[in-house]
Design a protein around this motif. Sequence first.
Motif, mmCIF file in Angstrom:
data_model
loop_
_atom_site.group_PDB
_atom_site.id
_atom_site.type_symbol
_atom_site.label_atom_id
_atom_site.label_comp_id
_atom_site.label_asym_id
_atom_site.label_seq_id
_atom_site.Cartn_x
_atom_site.Cartn_y
_atom_site.Cartn_z
ATOM 1 N N UNK A 138 28.584 181.550 62.075
ATOM 2 C CA UNK A 138 28.082 180.253 62.432
ATOM 3 C C UNK A 138 27.187 180.096 63.637
ATOM 4 N N UNK A 139 27.892 180.729 64.466
ATOM 5 C CA UNK A 139 26.846 180.768 65.665
ATOM 6 C C UNK A 139 25.715 181.564 65.457
ATOM 7 N N UNK A 140 25.699 182.737 64.977
ATOM 8 C CA UNK A 140 24.694 183.479 64.796
ATOM 9 C C UNK A 140 23.419 182.569 63.846
ATOM 10 N N UNK A 141 24.016 182.166 62.974
ATOM 11 C CA UNK A 141 23.009 181.117 61.945
ATOM 12 C C UNK A 141 22.442 179.773 62.675
ATOM 13 N N UNK A 142 23.346 179.407 63.380
ATOM 14 C CA UNK A 142 23.026 178.279 64.151
ATOM 15 C C UNK A 142 21.896 178.323 65.391
#
Length: 292
Positions: A98-102
Motif C-alpha cells: 500500500x505504501x509502495x503504490x500510494x
Amino acid sequence: MVTALDGFLDAGSAAGLAIAHLLESSPGRVVASFEVDEFYDYRARRPPMSFVQDHYSDYEAPRLVVRLMRDDRRAPYLLLTGPEPDVRWEAFAEAVRAVVEHFAVRLTVSMGSVPMAVPHTRPVQVTNHATAKRLLVSENVWQGEIRIPSSAQSLLELRLGEWGHDATGFVAHIPHYVAQFGYPEASAAMLRQVGAVTGLQWDTAELDAAAAQRQAEIAGQVEDSDEVRAVVAGLEQQYDAFHRDDSGYGGGPNMLEAEDGSLPDSADLPTGEELGAQFEQFLAGLDQSDDE
C-alpha cells in the motif's frame, strides 16, 4: 524505497550501522507508520525502559515507519526501518505494498548481512538479488540453489515481484568470527551498492574511518594468536582460490584451482569445530564497549 529491518538479516550490524549513518545527518520525516502491535512479539523482544529510584520511565517503544529522506544531493527517497515483524508477514507485505503504490515507488532496495566463512582481510563480498534480472547490477560469485530460513524482508521482495513492483537488494558477507560485532566496512559497501542501483549518493567517510579502526582492532587480536593466524590464513586461501579464474572474477570453471593448478587441500582448511574453538578467545578479546 530503501528497506532494512532489525533482526534476522543483520550480521555484524551492517544494515543497522548503514541506517544509523543515513539517519545521523537527518532524521527525515515520518510519512507512514505501521501498527506495530499487529506485528511485534513483546515477550520475545522486550523493549528497553528505565527504572529510576522509585519509578519507571523512558520506555523505548518499537516503531516500524517509513521516512521521507534526502541524500547528499537532496534527492528524495523513502526509508523503511524498524523491527522485523514477528507475526503476520503476509499482512506486513500487503501494508508495504500500500505504501509502495500510494507513493508510486519505482524501486524497493533492501539491505542485509549474513555470517560467512570469509576472512576480514579481503574485500567485503555482496550478493545481489532482485525480482528481475534486469535489476541486477553485479554478478554473484557462485551459482546454484540453496534452501535458507526466510525473513519478512525476503518475503516482501518476493511478494512485490509477484505484484508487479520492482525490488532488489544486497546481502553483505560478514566474517563469521566477528559477526556479533559491528562491521562498518560492510555497511559502507552496501550503501555504495544501493547508490549504484538507485543513483542516490551518500558520503561514507565516517563508516570508512570506523571500518579502518575495526580492522586495526581485529588485526591486533589476530597477531596475538598463532592459532587464529592459521585459521585466517586458511580462510584467505579458500577465498582466493574461490575467486580466482582467468577473468579475475570468481565462478568460472577454474574457480577452485590454486596458483599451481591444483585444488586446495581441504585438510589444510579449518573445520567448523576448529573455527569455533580457536576463535572463542579471539571473540572474548573483542567483547568490549565502544568506549573501551
